[in-house]
Design an enzyme around this catalytic site. Structure first.
Site, PDB file in Angstrom:
ATOM      1  CB  THR A  36      -0.903  -0.007   1.255  1.00 49.12           C
ATOM      2  OG1 THR A  36      -1.595  -1.249   1.300  1.00 49.12           O
ATOM      3  CG2 THR A  36      -1.898   1.130   1.235  1.00 49.12           C
ATOM      4  CD  GLU A  75      -3.493  -9.592   5.323  1.00 52.20           C
ATOM      5  OE1 GLU A  75      -3.721 -10.614   4.664  1.00 52.20           O
ATOM      6  OE2 GLU A  75      -2.760  -9.577   6.339  1.00 52.20           O
TER       7      GLU A  75
END
Ligand SMILES: Cc1cc2nc3c(=O)[nH]c(=O)nc-3n(C[C@H](O)[C@H](O)[C@H](O)COP(=O)(O)OP(=O)(O)OC[C@H]3O[C@@H](n4cnc5c(N)ncnc54)[C@H](O)[C@@H]3O)c2cc1C
Length: 381
Positions: A126, A363
């Protein structure tokens, strides 16, 4: 169809229950309020083989199957969501990426330290500008002879400031989209790899979350995990396994909150009776228990499918979606059962509720899980 754990799995569960009761539950409130990373307790989990749960013994791990590993994450999550997240992200993101795709040289170099807990693992996908749409990442790795120079940054990285080993995803061929991303491994202290700000969060407060910054981080060809340009496809496979651990963590948090609420409801009296006698309270428990039981079945089924080498991506996404939302609903009920005390830090219900929220986000958000599940259905997979 067999619904029983093996004697080894039961022994693992009992060992962790004892550990969590003595070493985790009594400290979870302090860790939550101070935000202090419980390094000593994490190291002790390393000693118990939990930080190399699925790593084969030849690399210093415990060689557990996925069912056993999920059981471990669940038990730890019952005591403390943050500690469960540390264990889950270390094992399922960083260690698993190296184990599944790394060269023999990388495995020999990094896995023994990671499996023992001498070093913790972090995994960076990310970025500040890309989360669900991870393909739009901007971190670049450019070739310099046979070496790579990485520039960019990562956001929300678990173990970001405490890890000894980092797996980093970077664009290596912008034109190739999914086939233009590569995973690299780098040790902490590498020149050009620095930790940016640490993030203060709603929940999971003693799990370490930080930004990573790469300024001309130079690595050799031996740092490539998997093949050049295979990093995104490897990541999607890695995340499917990770979802089982977040589902297990969700169950742990939900069940931990339910146990606390049950104890409270038996003791707390109003109108001359324990509140557990009131049907409104009983129904909340019935719904919580039923949803968490369903979550357990889904999670262990996904884990068992993975262990038997059968397809499990859809089942893992469903388990993660259902378990995280069941944990959220369950922990909200737990706060309600505690009444006014549930809204204070005098009791742990609110901590479980704040911790549960992360499971709907990390996730892959619940929305992303729904996209995966629907896409698989429509494509007939
Ligand atoms: C505590 C914590 C730990 C984390 N640890 C790690 C880690 O170790 N490594 C790592 O790489 N990342 C980590 N993450 C990042 C996490 O995986 C992302 O936050 C998550 O994937 C969502 O990305 P985002 O935050 O950018 O939200 P966004 O993608 O910006 O999403 C914002 C909202 O839009 C929704 N949305 C986005 N796209 C769609 C769509 N197509 N359709 C419908 N809705 C959509 C989302 O569901 C969400 O509700 C962590 C995050 C947190 C909070």
């Amino acid at each position: 169809m067999e619904f029983a754990f093996s004697p080894e799995q039961e022994a693992l569960r009992d060992m962790l229950r004892t550990f969590v009761a003595k070493e985790v539950r009594p400290k979870a409130h302090t860790w939550d309020t101070t935000g202090e990373f419980p390094g000593e307790t994490v190291a002790r989990l390393g000693g118990l083989g939990i930080l190399g749960a699925m790593v084969p013994e030849e690399y210093g791990g415990s060689g557990m199957d996925t069912v056993s590993y999920a059981l471990a994450v669940e038990e730890i999550g019952k005591g403390d969501g943050s500690l469960g997240l540390t264990v889950a992200s270390h094992n399922s993101l960083c260690v698993s990426h190296i184990l599944s795709f790394g060269s023999e040289e990388i495995k020999r170099r990094y896995l023994p330290d990671l499996a023992s807990g001498r070093k913790l693992g972090a995994w960076g996908l990310t970025e500040p500008g890309s989360g669900s749409d991870s393909l739009s990442m901007r971190t670049r790795a450019e070739r310099k002879g046979d070496r790579w120079v990485i520039n960019g940054s990562k956001m929300f990285i678990t173990q970001g400031s405490v890890a000894g080993v980092y797996v980093i995803l970077a664009v290596t061929d912008k034109e190739k989209g999914k086939d233009g991303i590569t995973a690299f491994v780098a040790p902490s202290g590498a020149k050009g790899l620095s930790v940016g700000r640490k993030l203060h969060k709603l929940g999971m407060c003693s799990s370490d979350t930080a930004e990573l910054v790469f300024e001309d981080l130079e690595v050799g060809p031996e740092a490539v995990v998997g093949r050049v340009n295979s990093g995104f496809r490897d990541t999607m496979k890695n995340l499917a396994g990770g979802r089982i651990s977040i589902a297990a963590l969700s169950m742990g948090i939900g069940l931990g909150a339910m146990q606390e609420a049950l104890a409270y409801a038996r003791e707390r009296t109003q109108f001359g009776r324990p509140i557990a006698d009131f049907q409104a309270i009983q129904w909340m428990f019935a719904e919580m228990a039923t949803e968490l039981e369903a979550a357990e079945l889904m999670t262990f089924r996904a884990a068992a499918l993975k262990d038997s080498g059968r397809p499990y991506v859809q089942e893992a996404a469903m388990a993660k979606l259902f378990a995280s939302e069941a944990a959220m609903r369950g922990t909200i009920k737990a706060v309600q059962i505690f009444g006014g005390y549930g809204y204070t830090q005098e009791y742990p219900a609110e901590r479980y509720m704040r911790d549960a929220k992360l499971c709907e986000i990390g996730e892959g958000t619940s929305e992303v899980q729904r996209i995966i599940i629907a896409r698989n259905l429509i494509r007939g997979r």
